[in-house]
Design an enzyme around this catalytic site. Structure first.
Site, PDB file in Angstrom:
ATOM      1  N   SER A 115       0.943  -1.302   0.014  1.00 26.40           N
ATOM      2  CA  SER A 115      -0.215   0.366   0.161  1.00 26.40           C
ATOM      3  C   SER A 115       1.179   1.008  -0.853  1.00 26.40           C
ATOM      4  O   SER A 115       2.249   0.931   0.452  1.00 26.40           O
ATOM      5  CB  SER A 115      -1.108  -0.002   0.309  1.00 26.40           C
ATOM      6  OG  SER A 115      -1.598   1.607   0.766  1.00 26.40           O
ATOM      7  N   TYR A 139      -2.486   0.300  10.299  1.00 36.93           N
ATOM      8  CA  TYR A 139      -2.886  -0.099   8.912  1.00 36.93           C
ATOM      9  C   TYR A 139      -1.215  -0.191   7.849  1.00 36.93           C
ATOM     10  O   TYR A 139      -0.541  -1.744   7.156  1.00 36.93           O
ATOM     11  CB  TYR A 139      -3.864   0.310   7.708  1.00 36.93           C
ATOM     12  CG  TYR A 139      -3.692  -0.336   6.332  1.00 36.93           C
ATOM     13  CD1 TYR A 139      -3.918  -1.443   6.298  1.00 36.93           C
ATOM     14  CD2 TYR A 139      -3.592   0.660   4.913  1.00 36.93           C
ATOM     15  CE1 TYR A 139      -4.300  -1.747   4.936  1.00 36.93           C
ATOM     16  CE2 TYR A 139      -3.973   0.997   4.484  1.00 36.93           C
ATOM     17  CZ  TYR A 139      -4.265  -0.473   3.698  1.00 36.93           C
ATOM     18  OH  TYR A 139      -3.953  -1.809   2.393  1.00 36.93           O
ATOM     19  N   LYS A 143       1.312  -3.216   6.783  1.00 38.51           N
ATOM     20  CA  LYS A 143       2.635  -3.258   5.497  1.00 38.51           C
ATOM     21  C   LYS A 143       3.838  -3.202   5.181  1.00 38.51           C
ATOM     22  O   LYS A 143       4.338  -3.814   4.149  1.00 38.51           O
ATOM     23  CB  LYS A 143       1.663  -2.364   4.304  1.00 38.51           C
ATOM     24  CG  LYS A 143      -0.272  -2.645   4.290  1.00 38.51           C
ATOM     25  CD  LYS A 143      -0.369  -3.567   3.586  1.00 38.51           C
ATOM     26  CE  LYS A 143      -2.017  -4.256   2.943  1.00 38.51           C
ATOM     27  NZ  LYS A 143      -2.067  -5.942   2.139  1.00 38.51           N
TER      28      LYS A 143
END
Ligand code: UDP
Length: 317
Positions: A115, A139, A143
């Site tokens: 991402s 998040y 990643k």
């Protein structure tokens, strides 16, 4: 080639399954359906309803497989702030298990859904793959941790790997089972929210005082069909012992107000909006530099914002 698609019942994973299937790939799906939808699975396709956190589910799913497209994971920035441990467990621990089971099963190829959230607040726009990585939310941290884990695995175990750093994925794909589209609950993404906006429940514009030309955030939107095309090119570019990272966007940006305008053009109606405070964790501008994917994968996105809006709108009917 037999490809295991983890997260194959989700928005992006199910689109991958459909396009891979059409191109003649043999597919297995591993998904716990925690956020996906089992009704996306094509009839007769090998589907293991199971978890990345369960070793025997992974071992079963990897039987006879040549390569993995790894989409499974938690993907909401806001939720990750509230539940960082859940994100670490599913995303990081889950991928660790997957890599361990791949080693045991002798599967040495992986294409991973990374991402743009790995970069955090960019210092330079457009963002290159060599930009500093300072994620601003759990998040993005998960990643990035996975990207590092895959790099180590590639160096130590000689796996062939690609991480694809998505910018803003949008649009939908129609198939014999209807539309494969965003079906998140709650929906947080801009394009579906704009298209569902009503006078009673207008879409919120998160911040109108950003340092951009119209005061709203700018994002780089890429159509999900173009995105999967890049995955297939990445799959066919894998080299043993090498881990490549590519940005996937369009290389250009649209402000929130420009997306609202595009939606208004598509619907033929004025979209009701309400100016709202900034959403925490949002950077002002995110635009990908996609030179590397273009040059090394031979990939060029061909669908623009109007296609993404039109396909999302069509998927509602
Ligand atoms: N956004 C908005 N209203 C919404 C959803 C999103 O103004 O209902 C804005 C958001 O602040 C961001 C852009 O639209 O600047 C894209 O947000 P989205 O959640 O679609 O993707 P993200 O960039 O967070 O991955």
């Amino acid at each position: 080639m037999h490809v295991l698609v983890t997260g194959g019942t989700g928005y992006i994973g199910s689109t991958a399954v459909e396009i891979l299937r059409k191109q003649g790939y043999e597919i297995s799906i591993l998904d716990d359906c925690s956020t996906g939808h089992a009704d996306c699975v094509p009839e007769g396709l090998r589907f293991i309803e199971g978890s990345l956190l369960n070793t025997s589910d992974l071992a079963e799913a990897l039987e006879g497989v040549d390569a993995v497209m790894h989409f499974a994971g938690k993907s909401l920035v806001g939720e990750s702030v509230d539940k960082p441990d859940l994100y670490h467990s599913v995303n990081v621990d889950g991928t660790r298990n997957l890599l361990d089971q791949m080693r045991i099963a002798g599967v040495g190829k992986i294409v991973f859904s990374s991402s743009a959230a790995t970069y955090g607040e960019p210092e330079v726009i457009p963002i290159l793959e060599t930009a500093p990585t300072n994620p601003t939310n759990p998040y993005g941290s998960t990643k990035l941790a996975i990207d590092h884990m895959i790099s180590r695995e590639s160096a130590e175990q000689a796996i062939a790997a690609v991480s694809l750093r998505y910018f803003n994925v949008a649009g939908a794909l129609t198939c014999d089972r209807g539309w494969l589209a965003e079906r998140h609950n709650p929906e947080t993404h801009l394009i579906p929210n704009v298209l569902r906006s009503t006078h009673a429940n207008p879409v919120k514009i998160f911040g109108t005082d950003w340092p951009t030309s119209d005061g709203t955030c700018i994002r780089d939107y890429v159509h999900v069909i173009d995105l999967i095309d890049a995955h297939i090119k990445a799959l066919n570019s894998l080299v043993e012992g090498v881990h490549e990272i590519y940005n996937l966007g369009s290389g250009g940006g649209y402000s929130v107000r420009q997306v609202v305008e595009a939606a208004s053009k598509a619907t033929g109606q004025v979209i009701p909006t309400v100016d709202s405070p900034r959403r925490s964790g949002d950077p002002a501008v995110l635009i990908a530099d996609i030179t590397k994917a273009k040059a090394q994968l031979g990939w060029t996105p061909t669908r623009g914002i109007n296609d993404m809006v039109a396909d999302t709108l069509a998927s509602f009917s």
